[in-house]
Design an enzyme around this catalytic site. Structure first.
Site, mmCIF file in Angstrom:
data_model
loop_
_atom_site.group_PDB
_atom_site.id
_atom_site.type_symbol
_atom_site.label_atom_id
_atom_site.label_comp_id
_atom_site.label_asym_id
_atom_site.label_seq_id
_atom_site.Cartn_x
_atom_site.Cartn_y
_atom_site.Cartn_z
ATOM 1 N N ASP A 1 0.865 -1.164 0.000
ATOM 2 C CA ASP A 1 0.000 0.000 0.000
ATOM 3 C C ASP A 1 0.914 1.230 0.000
ATOM 4 O OD1 ASP A 1 -2.415 1.583 0.401
ATOM 5 O OD2 ASP A 1 -1.709 1.842 2.456
ATOM 6 N N ASP B 1 -0.011 5.171 1.160
ATOM 7 C CA ASP B 1 -0.088 6.109 2.282
ATOM 8 C C ASP B 1 -0.332 5.356 3.596
ATOM 9 O OD1 ASP B 1 -0.267 8.471 3.788
ATOM 10 O OD2 ASP B 1 -1.189 9.507 2.120
ATOM 11 N N ASP C 1 -1.693 -0.632 6.070
ATOM 12 C CA ASP C 1 -1.957 0.056 7.328
ATOM 13 C C ASP C 1 -3.434 0.248 7.611
ATOM 14 O OD1 ASP C 1 -2.583 3.395 6.865
ATOM 15 O OD2 ASP C 1 -2.077 2.120 5.175
#
Length: 238
Positions: free
Chosen positions: A22, A24, A176
């Site tokens: 991923d 950000d 995240d």
């Protein structure tokens, strides 16, 4: 789980054929820029920024706008807005600890890797340029899929780009956001959940294989037999 999470699991070495990141919250943290971004959009569409920020992280902007401002939910508008983010707020993003060294190590070991993100191509390319990160050979962005995370389509495309669809269990997803963790697991991959943007409880509830504070806990050890061995240290004891 208790009030104080224990990141005390002994180091574990695991080998993978490829890696899907991923963006950000995993490679970079652009939270201050995103807050400014959604504050600006909130004023434009007449929605309180707090309302947007409650559900926006890890989701495609176009999916947020479909709910809050359907008339703005088109790719031309979204790509333009997101492309402006790194240009306007370039000083408001930092790298997640350990992300640069991990990516540099994977590149040095010629390991297949890709970025799979809910951001648009102008946003991702802009941030990689601003922060001077190496660009992957393969990129899966918001425009690549009909449905965003937690739908696994993005990670299935990522597996296809690496030529590893039939070896999904040998691919590590690094995420995240709960929606991204769920997408990675649904695609059949192993998943590391980073506690960089959500609470420990939220990350654990999404069902990753490991939970770590950041990418300082993931180190490349060696490459052999077509796989890269990483050491995962200081993972959450559950």
């Amino acid at each position: 789980m208790g009030s104080q999470p224990q990141y005390t699991l002994p180091p574990q070495q695991v080998s993978f054929a490829g890696f899907l990141f991923d963006m950000d919250g995993t490679i970079i943290d652009s939270t201050p820029a995103i807050i400014k971004h959604w504050n600006s959009i909130g004023e434009e569409i007449g929605v309180a920024p707090e309302t947007i920020l409650e559900t926006s992280h890890g989701r495609r902007s176009i999916d947020v706008l479909k709910i809050l401002a359907p008339e703005k939910a088109n790719w031309e508008y979204v790509r333009h807005l997101e492309g402006q983010l790194p240009l306007l707020y370039g000083d408001d993003a930092v790298e997640i600890p350990g992300s640069r060294s991990l990516l540099d190590s994977l590149i040095a070991h010629s390991s297949p890797w890709a970025i799979v993100t809910s951001g648009t191509e102008p946003l991702v390319s802009g941030w990689l340029d601003v922060l001077q990160f190496s660009k992957p050979s393969h990129l899966v962005t918001a425009e690549s899929v009909l449905n965003g995370k937690p739908d696994p389509a993005c990670y299935l495309i990522g597996l296809d780009k690496l030529g590893l669809r039939e070896a999904a269990a040998d691919v590590l997803v690094l995420e995240d956001a709960p929606a991204g963790i769920q997408a990675g697991k649904a695609a059949g991959c192993k998943v590391i959940g980073l506690v960089t943007s959500h609470t420990v409880d939220q990350i654990v509830a999404a069902g990753p294989d490991w939970v770590v504070k950041d990418l300082e806990s993931v180190k490349v050890i060696a490459r052999r037999d077509g796989k890269v061995t990483v050491e995962i240290s200081n993972a959450l004891r559950r």
